[in-house]
Design a protein around this motif. Structure first.
Motif, PDB file in Angstrom:
ATOM      1  N   SER A  51       0.813  -1.225   0.000  1.00 40.07           N
ATOM      2  CA  SER A  51       0.000   0.000   0.000  1.00 40.07           C
ATOM      3  C   SER A  51       0.840   1.266   0.000  1.00 40.07           C
ATOM      4  CB  SER A  51      -0.941   0.007   1.210  1.00 40.07           C
ATOM      5  OG  SER A  51      -0.196  -0.045   2.427  1.00 40.07           O
ATOM      6  N   GLY A  52       2.072   1.173   0.470  1.00 40.43           N
ATOM      7  CA  GLY A  52       2.903   2.371   0.552  1.00 40.43           C
ATOM      8  C   GLY A  52       3.797   2.600  -0.636  1.00 40.43           C
ATOM      9  N   CYS A  53       3.666   1.785  -1.679  1.00 35.09           N
ATOM     10  CA  CYS A  53       4.526   1.985  -2.855  1.00 35.09           C
ATOM     11  C   CYS A  53       3.745   1.732  -4.138  1.00 35.09           C
ATOM     12  CB  CYS A  53       5.755   1.077  -2.776  1.00 35.09           C
ATOM     13  SG  CYS A  53       5.382  -0.676  -2.821  1.00 35.09           S
ATOM     14  N   ARG A  54       4.326   2.083  -5.241  1.00 35.15           N
ATOM     15  CA  ARG A  54       3.683   1.906  -6.550  1.00 35.15           C
ATOM     16  C   ARG A  54       3.792   0.435  -6.959  1.00 35.15           C
ATOM     17  NH1 ARG A  54       6.164   5.544  -8.834  1.00 35.15           N
ATOM     18  NH2 ARG A  54       7.730   4.440 -10.070  1.00 35.15           N
ATOM     19  N   LEU A  55       2.673  -0.146  -7.341  1.00 37.81           N
ATOM     20  CA  LEU A  55       2.622  -1.555  -7.713  1.00 37.81           C
ATOM     21  C   LEU A  55       2.301  -1.685  -9.191  1.00 37.81           C
ATOM     22  CD1 LEU A  55       2.543  -4.594  -7.053  1.00 37.81           C
ATOM     23  CD2 LEU A  55       0.143  -4.298  -6.398  1.00 37.81           C
ATOM     24  N   CYS A  56       3.159  -2.395  -9.922  1.00 36.61           N
ATOM     25  CA  CYS A  56       2.939  -2.663 -11.349  1.00 36.61           C
ATOM     26  C   CYS A  56       2.766  -4.164 -11.515  1.00 36.61           C
ATOM     27  CB  CYS A  56       4.129  -2.188 -12.177  1.00 36.61           C
ATOM     28  SG  CYS A  56       4.651  -0.511 -11.833  1.00 36.61           S
ATOM     29  N   ARG A  57       1.623  -4.572 -12.031  1.00 39.90           N
ATOM     30  CA  ARG A  57       1.342  -5.995 -12.181  1.00 39.90           C
ATOM     31  C   ARG A  57       1.613  -6.439 -13.610  1.00 39.90           C
ATOM     32  NH1 ARG A  57      -4.288  -9.164 -10.524  1.00 39.90           N
ATOM     33  NH2 ARG A  57      -3.908 -11.042 -11.761  1.00 39.90           N
ATOM     34  N   PHE A  58       2.304  -7.567 -13.744  1.00 39.44           N
ATOM     35  CA  PHE A  58       2.597  -8.128 -15.063  1.00 39.44           C
ATOM     36  C   PHE A  58       2.161  -9.588 -15.095  1.00 39.44           C
ATOM     37  CE2 PHE A  58       5.497 -10.213 -18.140  1.00 39.44           C
ATOM     38  CZ  PHE A  58       5.097  -9.524 -19.282  1.00 39.44           C
ATOM     39  N   SER A  59       1.190  -9.880 -15.959  1.00 40.44           N
ATOM     40  CA  SER A  59       0.653 -11.241 -16.073  1.00 40.44           C
ATOM     41  C   SER A  59       0.597 -11.713 -17.525  1.00 40.44           C
ATOM     42  CB  SER A  59      -0.762 -11.315 -15.471  1.00 40.44           C
ATOM     43  OG  SER A  59      -0.766 -10.940 -14.117  1.00 40.44           O
ATOM     44  N   ASP A  60       1.151 -10.944 -18.436  1.00 41.38           N
ATOM     45  CA  ASP A  60       1.031 -11.269 -19.857  1.00 41.38           C
ATOM     46  C   ASP A  60       2.111 -12.249 -20.302  1.00 41.38           C
ATOM     47  OD1 ASP A  60      -1.188  -9.623 -20.142  1.00 41.38           O
ATOM     48  OD2 ASP A  60       0.042  -7.859 -20.552  1.00 41.38           O
ATOM     49  N   PHE A  61       2.015 -13.467 -19.787  1.00 44.78           N
ATOM     50  CA  PHE A  61       2.965 -14.508 -20.196  1.00 44.78           C
ATOM     51  C   PHE A  61       2.239 -15.838 -20.233  1.00 44.78           C
ATOM     52  CE2 PHE A  61       3.284 -13.761 -15.638  1.00 44.78           C
ATOM     53  CZ  PHE A  61       3.116 -15.020 -15.099  1.00 44.78           C
ATOM     54  N   SER A  62       2.795 -16.782 -20.956  1.00 38.81           N
ATOM     55  CA  SER A  62       2.167 -18.083 -21.156  1.00 38.81           C
ATOM     56  C   SER A  62       2.779 -19.136 -20.232  1.00 38.81           C
ATOM     57  CB  SER A  62       2.314 -18.511 -22.619  1.00 38.81           C
ATOM     58  OG  SER A  62       3.666 -18.379 -23.039  1.00 38.81           O
ATOM     59  N   ALA A  63       2.227 -20.341 -20.285  1.00 38.29           N
ATOM     60  CA  ALA A  63       2.732 -21.429 -19.446  1.00 38.29           C
ATOM     61  C   ALA A  63       4.177 -21.767 -19.783  1.00 38.29           C
ATOM     62  CB  ALA A  63       1.852 -22.665 -19.602  1.00 38.29           C
ATOM     63  N   ASN A  64       4.535 -21.611 -21.059  1.00 38.41           N
ATOM     64  CA  ASN A  64       5.920 -21.775 -21.494  1.00 38.41           C
ATOM     65  C   ASN A  64       6.430 -20.390 -21.894  1.00 38.41           C
ATOM     66  OD1 ASN A  64       5.883 -24.670 -21.270  1.00 38.41           O
ATOM     67  ND2 ASN A  64       4.679 -24.709 -23.154  1.00 38.41           N
ATOM     68  N   PRO A  65       6.974 -19.625 -20.943  1.00 40.70           N
ATOM     69  CA  PRO A  65       7.272 -18.202 -21.186  1.00 40.70           C
ATOM     70  C   PRO A  65       8.267 -17.995 -22.320  1.00 40.70           C
ATOM     71  CG  PRO A  65       7.421 -18.748 -18.848  1.00 40.70           C
ATOM     72  CD  PRO A  65       7.322 -20.041 -19.581  1.00 40.70           C
ATOM     73  N   THR A  66       7.988 -16.980 -23.136  1.00 40.96           N
ATOM     74  CA  THR A  66       8.819 -16.702 -24.295  1.00 40.96           C
ATOM     75  C   THR A  66       9.734 -15.509 -24.046  1.00 40.96           C
ATOM     76  OG1 THR A  66       7.268 -15.147 -25.322  1.00 40.96           O
ATOM     77  CG2 THR A  66       6.932 -17.505 -25.769  1.00 40.96           C
ATOM     78  N   LEU A  67      10.728 -15.396 -24.897  1.00 42.04           N
ATOM     79  CA  LEU A  67      11.648 -14.262 -24.834  1.00 42.04           C
ATOM     80  C   LEU A  67      10.892 -12.953 -24.958  1.00 42.04           C
ATOM     81  CD1 LEU A  67      14.526 -12.997 -24.967  1.00 42.04           C
ATOM     82  CD2 LEU A  67      14.443 -13.376 -27.443  1.00 42.04           C
ATOM     83  N   GLN A  68       9.967 -12.872 -25.891  1.00 43.21           N
ATOM     84  CA  GLN A  68       9.229 -11.637 -26.111  1.00 43.21           C
ATOM     85  C   GLN A  68       8.373 -11.258 -24.907  1.00 43.21           C
ATOM     86  OE1 GLN A  68       9.763  -9.553 -28.601  1.00 43.21           O
ATOM     87  NE2 GLN A  68      11.321 -10.996 -29.315  1.00 43.21           N
ATOM     88  N   GLU A  69       7.804 -12.248 -24.237  1.00 45.31           N
ATOM     89  CA  GLU A  69       6.989 -11.957 -23.053  1.00 45.31           C
ATOM     90  C   GLU A  69       7.838 -11.374 -21.926  1.00 45.31           C
ATOM     91  OE1 GLU A  69       3.621 -15.456 -23.811  1.00 45.31           O
ATOM     92  OE2 GLU A  69       5.365 -15.848 -22.548  1.00 45.31           O
ATOM     93  N   SER A  70       8.994 -11.965 -21.693  1.00 42.50           N
ATOM     94  CA  SER A  70       9.872 -11.440 -20.644  1.00 42.50           C
ATOM     95  C   SER A  70      10.428 -10.072 -21.018  1.00 42.50           C
ATOM     96  CB  SER A  70      11.017 -12.420 -20.374  1.00 42.50           C
ATOM     97  OG  SER A  70      10.525 -13.597 -19.763  1.00 42.50           O
ATOM     98  N   LEU A  71      10.677  -9.844 -22.289  1.00 41.15           N
ATOM     99  CA  LEU A  71      11.121  -8.518 -22.736  1.00 41.15           C
ATOM    100  C   LEU A  71      10.057  -7.465 -22.445  1.00 41.15           C
ATOM    101  CD1 LEU A  71      12.832  -9.291 -26.169  1.00 41.15           C
ATOM    102  CD2 LEU A  71      13.930  -8.255 -24.170  1.00 41.15           C
ATOM    103  N   ALA A  72       8.788  -7.837 -22.654  1.00 39.47           N
ATOM    104  CA  ALA A  72       7.702  -6.894 -22.362  1.00 39.47           C
ATOM    105  C   ALA A  72       7.663  -6.571 -20.874  1.00 39.47           C
ATOM    106  CB  ALA A  72       6.368  -7.482 -22.823  1.00 39.47           C
ATOM    107  N   GLY A  73       7.860  -7.572 -20.039  1.00 38.33           N
ATOM    108  CA  GLY A  73       7.892  -7.340 -18.601  1.00 38.33           C
ATOM    109  C   GLY A  73       9.058  -6.461 -18.188  1.00 38.33           C
ATOM    110  N   ALA A  74      10.202  -6.668 -18.811  1.00 32.64           N
ATOM    111  CA  ALA A  74      11.376  -5.844 -18.502  1.00 32.64           C
ATOM    112  C   ALA A  74      11.139  -4.394 -18.904  1.00 32.64           C
ATOM    113  CB  ALA A  74      12.603  -6.412 -19.207  1.00 32.64           C
ATOM    114  N   ARG A  75      10.480  -4.195 -20.046  1.00 32.83           N
ATOM    115  CA  ARG A  75      10.191  -2.817 -20.478  1.00 32.83           C
ATOM    116  C   ARG A  75       9.259  -2.122 -19.485  1.00 32.83           C
ATOM    117  NH1 ARG A  75      10.336  -5.230 -25.762  1.00 32.83           N
ATOM    118  NH2 ARG A  75       8.084  -5.623 -25.703  1.00 32.83           N
ATOM    119  N   LEU A  76       8.263  -2.857 -18.981  1.00 30.37           N
ATOM    120  CA  LEU A  76       7.345  -2.286 -17.997  1.00 30.37           C
ATOM    121  C   LEU A  76       8.095  -1.929 -16.717  1.00 30.37           C
ATOM    122  CD1 LEU A  76       4.506  -1.609 -16.937  1.00 30.37           C
ATOM    123  CD2 LEU A  76       4.281  -4.027 -16.278  1.00 30.37           C
ATOM    124  N   ALA A  77       8.926  -2.831 -16.233  1.00 32.46           N
ATOM    125  CA  ALA A  77       9.678  -2.572 -15.000  1.00 32.46           C
ATOM    126  C   ALA A  77      10.609  -1.378 -15.166  1.00 32.46           C
ATOM    127  CB  ALA A  77      10.487  -3.814 -14.623  1.00 32.46           C
TER     128      ALA A  77
END
Length: 380
Positions: A51-77
């Motif tokens: 509650s005291g900090c900014r929270l960014c949720r990332f759930s856009d990945f599949s059961a077998n995570p891909t390079l592109q999905e993790s890249l998207a998460g890194a860009r968000l972070a």
């Protein structure tokens, strides 16, 4: 390598606020599953803790995570200037969280990191792992699976071990039977593979010795009529299995599983289990050739101990017990309606295995032997 801080008990997830305070993070990336985050009961706990900090949720990945999905998460972070990552969920969420942490440490080198062309040379963001399944043990391993197309890669570095993990069995209470079965078999497969692996150590075998009997005893009821005792035992066994496999790495059944998962969407633990049972009897063949780092006596001692833990007197009985356990837990022995021995995809599955990377298996294997093993899996 800094030693991981680990917590294990019902309710231990409520230690999260105090743990977060030590990191003084004002922006946190939460990597979590789309449904498991809510169904596990973790959502209100995380929301209150952050509650005291900014929270960014990332759930856009599949059961077998891909390079592109993790890249998207890194860009968000990166865009949100996150200074800490919380991985909440099963193995996929934790793989993605670890991969994002690695990508943020070395931007511009993501593909090279995944393909093993370069090593991590910068500090990674801290990761707190909170498992909501009892299976992968990924909260205590230093590697992460990443797919490029249908090709599986394993990003591995000591720096990828989560800084802390909160293993709260109550978060697994809502797991449906199918997920309990698949993730439970994942833990069992990891325990067994780590026990017979050429790279096994006394410590890894001790972890497996504790995990295997726990899973054999508690998995059927955890799937069909779960009690708190079953859930507690399964999460602890999965944690032990993760510690074991982090030392030894995997063997042939895991190598065969990845294309099965990518072709059919078969959950990882289920995919590994399909072939593992057949290896018990294959390991007793008189014409096998042992790995260069495995002696005949070493293997025989381990094999006999594994048979005992499987409640079997020989390899064939262990294989039979294995597939009976899969059936009891509701896991199919078929691929897309076809028995494994009759699957038209056998050659493709075998071709996906890098035979040179099977040096960790206790016996030497070639493509013909892998096909014989797969065709020995029961039809039903």
């Amino acid at each position: 390598m800094t030693e991981q801080r680990s917590y294990f008990s019902r309710g231990c997830v409520r230690e999260l606020p105090g743990l977060l305070a030590e990191y003084d993070a004002d922006s946190v990336l939460l990597v979590c599953g789309r449904k498991s985050f809510e169904t596990s009961g973790l959502e209100p706990i995380i929301t209150a803790a952050l509650s005291g900090c900014r929270l960014c949720r990332f759930s856009d990945f599949s059961a077998n995570p891909t390079l592109q999905e993790s890249l998207a998460g890194a860009r968000l972070a990166q865009a949100q200037q996150c200074s800490l990552i919380i991985a909440a969920g099963g193995g996929s969420a934790m793989d993605v969280a670890k991969t994002i942490s690695a990508f943020l440490a070395m931007p511009g080198n993501e593909s090279e990191l995944v393909e093993g062309q370069v090593a991590l040379q910068q500090p990674t963001l801290p990761v707190i792992a909170i498992p909501t399944t009892a299976g992968t043990g990924s909260e205590c391993t230093s590697f992460a699976v990443v797919y490029i197309g249908q090709q599986k890669y394993s990003l591995a570095d000591d720096a990828l071990l989560p800084d802390a993990c909160l293993c709260d069995p109550s978060l697994t209470d809502s797991l449906p039977p199918a997920v309990t079965a698949s993730t439970g078999f994942d833990a069992l497969c990891q325990s067994i593979e780590s026990f017979w692996a050429a790279a096994a150590t006394q410590q890894s075998m001790d972890y497996a010795r504790e995990a295997i009997p726990l899973i054999m005893h508690h998995l059927p009821t955890a799937v069909n009529e779960p009690t708190d005792e079953d859930r507690d035992a399964m999460l602890w066994a999965a944690h032990l299995a993760g510690k074991a496999i982090n030392i030894t790495k995997t063997t042939a059944p895991h190598a065969l599983s990845y294309r099965i998962s990518s072709l059919f969407g078969t959950p990882h633990g289920h995919a590994v289990a399909l072939s593992l049972g057949a290896f018990f009897s294959w390991h007793e063949r008189e014409d096998i050739e042992f790995s260069d780092s495995m002696t005949t006596d070493q293997f025989k001692v381990r094999h006999l101990e594994l048979l005992s833990m499987m409640g079997a007197s020989d390899g064939q009985q262990a294989s039979d017990n294995w597939y009976d356990l899969m059936r009891t837990c509701g896991l199919s022995l078929q691929l897309e309606g076809s028995s494994v021995p009759r699957s038209p995809y056998l050659d493709e599955i075998i071709a996906s295995v890098n035979l040179q990377r099977l040096a960790n298996h206790p016996i030497k294997l070639d493509s013909a032997e892998l096909k014989n093993i797969l065709t020995s899996i029961p039809a039903v």
